[in-house]
Scaffold this active site. Structure first.
Site, PDB file in Angstrom:
ATOM      1  N   ARG A 141      20.011 -30.707 -23.386  1.00 42.44           N
ATOM      2  CA  ARG A 141      18.556 -30.730 -23.444  1.00 42.44           C
ATOM      3  C   ARG A 141      17.999 -31.660 -22.381  1.00 42.44           C
ATOM      4  O   ARG A 141      18.607 -32.635 -21.993  1.00 42.44           O
ATOM      5  CB  ARG A 141      18.078 -31.189 -24.821  1.00 42.44           C
ATOM      6  CG  ARG A 141      18.303 -30.200 -25.932  1.00 42.44           C
ATOM      7  CD  ARG A 141      17.773 -30.706 -27.259  1.00 42.44           C
ATOM      8  NE  ARG A 141      16.311 -30.774 -27.257  1.00 42.44           N
ATOM      9  CZ  ARG A 141      15.628 -31.909 -27.321  1.00 42.44           C
ATOM     10  NH1 ARG A 141      16.249 -33.056 -27.328  1.00 42.44           N
ATOM     11  NH2 ARG A 141      14.307 -31.896 -27.353  1.00 42.44           N
TER      12      ARG A 141
ATOM     13  N   LYS B 222      29.090 -37.420 -31.261  1.00 44.26           N
ATOM     14  CA  LYS B 222      28.692 -36.079 -30.823  1.00 44.26           C
ATOM     15  C   LYS B 222      29.907 -35.188 -30.628  1.00 44.26           C
ATOM     16  O   LYS B 222      30.811 -35.489 -29.845  1.00 44.26           O
ATOM     17  CB  LYS B 222      27.883 -36.155 -29.529  1.00 44.26           C
ATOM     18  CG  LYS B 222      27.318 -34.795 -29.113  1.00 44.26           C
ATOM     19  CD  LYS B 222      26.189 -34.924 -28.127  1.00 44.26           C
ATOM     20  CE  LYS B 222      25.614 -33.560 -27.760  1.00 44.26           C
ATOM     21  NZ  LYS B 222      24.425 -33.654 -26.911  1.00 44.26           N
TER      22      LYS B 222
ATOM     23  N   ARG C 163      17.877 -46.097 -35.649  1.00 43.27           N
ATOM     24  CA  ARG C 163      17.644 -47.516 -35.467  1.00 43.27           C
ATOM     25  C   ARG C 163      18.606 -48.330 -36.325  1.00 43.27           C
ATOM     26  O   ARG C 163      19.037 -47.891 -37.386  1.00 43.27           O
ATOM     27  CB  ARG C 163      16.196 -47.857 -35.843  1.00 43.27           C
ATOM     28  CG  ARG C 163      15.146 -47.167 -34.975  1.00 43.27           C
ATOM     29  CD  ARG C 163      13.790 -47.181 -35.632  1.00 43.27           C
ATOM     30  NE  ARG C 163      13.359 -48.533 -35.946  1.00 43.27           N
ATOM     31  CZ  ARG C 163      12.463 -48.813 -36.882  1.00 43.27           C
ATOM     32  NH1 ARG C 163      11.923 -47.824 -37.598  1.00 43.27           N
ATOM     33  NH2 ARG C 163      12.098 -50.065 -37.106  1.00 43.27           N
TER      34      ARG C 163
END
Length: 331
Positions: A127, A192, A330
């Protein structure tokens, strides 16, 4: 499979993909070239990211590679009804981007797909134009084109649907524990594992053609995983997930089949048939996140997705809805 038409580096890769040592003399004789040419080909493989061992009196080997991609084997793994909906399957040694190649072609007829895979992409994209690193034999770089009879109402949620389809395919291959990160990442243990890139070509009032790109890490090897970590992204692969000898041709076929079935349901009913599966695999739900979008950065708790695939974030000012953006978890 005859590979005489392929570049020498591709033939050397195919010979070394079994993980065993092959002497330079053996490789040179098989391709009717000099041993110097073999040495140069193995150097090219290293430049492309492959780990190549060279041991005196034993030869060369690629310890982490898996089987070469072969279109005929992928088609053989497809069920008959799926083979009928795939007009072409191609595997190439190298291309800038499989998505770009299919986007440059004419739209396939409604109801059938064209599939393209590459061992190596010189300009693989994620992306927002991010680079996608994939060494020969270490990943699946797959694109498939599809034409809808008309633009689906929830077309922006297609990446979520493809993510669900990819998880189904992985489960069929014995890979559990994978999750989805909005809008297009496949994760395992927070790292990932793969990603989805959807590119759309639509004509006003007419059919819409999409190219679906799926990148899946199969066996990247420790050096490349460390290199990726240096960029700030934690990655993993199927070999790390427990698949000792993953069959890329079988996995590619499972991805194609699962997507074909999902595309039909998506065209008829949009995201609705997939949303509960997506929510069950949501890696962000309930976690504190930051979303970077056109209007700046929003911080809050991820509250899943709505029925159209938009990300919901609970902020001090109320729940905000995002249809695009980059999300980070976060501390």
């Amino acid at each position: 499979m005859a590979r005489d038409h392929e570049p020498l580096v591709a033939r050397v890769f195919a010979a070394l993909a079994d993980g065993r040592f092959h002497s330079g003399e053996e490789l040179a004789r098989a391709s009717s070239v000099s041993r110097s040419a073999i040495w140069k080909a193995t150097g090219t493989l290293r430049q492309l990211g492959a780990t190549v061992h060279a041991v005196r009196n034993r030869g060369y080997r690629i310890p982490d590679a898996s089987e070469p991609l072969e279109a005929a084997k992928i088609r053989d793994h497809l069920a008959r009804e799926d083979r009928e909906r795939v007009r072409t399957i191609e595997t190439v040694w190298s291309t800038p981007s499989t998505n770009t190649v299919l986007l440059a072609r004419a739209n396939p007829p409604v109801g059938v797909s064209e599939v393209l895979l590459a061992e190596h992409q010189s300009a693989g994209r994620g992306r927002r134009g991010r680079a996608w690193l994939a060494p020969p034999g270490g990943a699946i770089c797959l694109s498939m084109s599809w034409t809808f009879s008309e633009v689906p109402a929830d077309i922006g949620a297609l990446s979520l649907v493809v993510g669900v389809c990819a998880l189904k395919a992985l489960r069929e291959q014995g890979v559990g524990g994978a999750a989805l990160k909005w809008p297009n990442d496949l994760l395992r243990e927070g790292r990932k594992l793969g990603g989805v890139l959807i590119e759309l070509r639509a004509e006003s009032g007419g059919p819409a053609s999409v190219v679906i790109g799926i990148g899946l890490n199969v066996a990247l090897g420790a050096p490349l995983l460390e290199k990726i970590a240096e960029t700030g992204l934690e990655a993993t692969d199927l070999r790390s997930a427990g698949l000792a000898a993953p069959s890329r041709n079988s996995i590619a076929a499972a991805l194609v089949s699962s997507c074909l079935r999902g595309l039909g349901g998506f065209e008829r009913e949009g995201l609705k048939p997939f949303i509960e599966e997506w929510r069950a695999a949501d890696a962000l739900r309930g976690r504190p996140v930051a979303v970077s979008g056109a209007d700046g950065i929003a911080r809050g708790l991820a509250r899943g997705v709505d029925v159209h695939g938009a990300l919901l974030i609970e902020t001090p000012q109320g729940v905000r809805r995002f249809i695009a953006g980059d999300v980070t978890v976060r501390a």
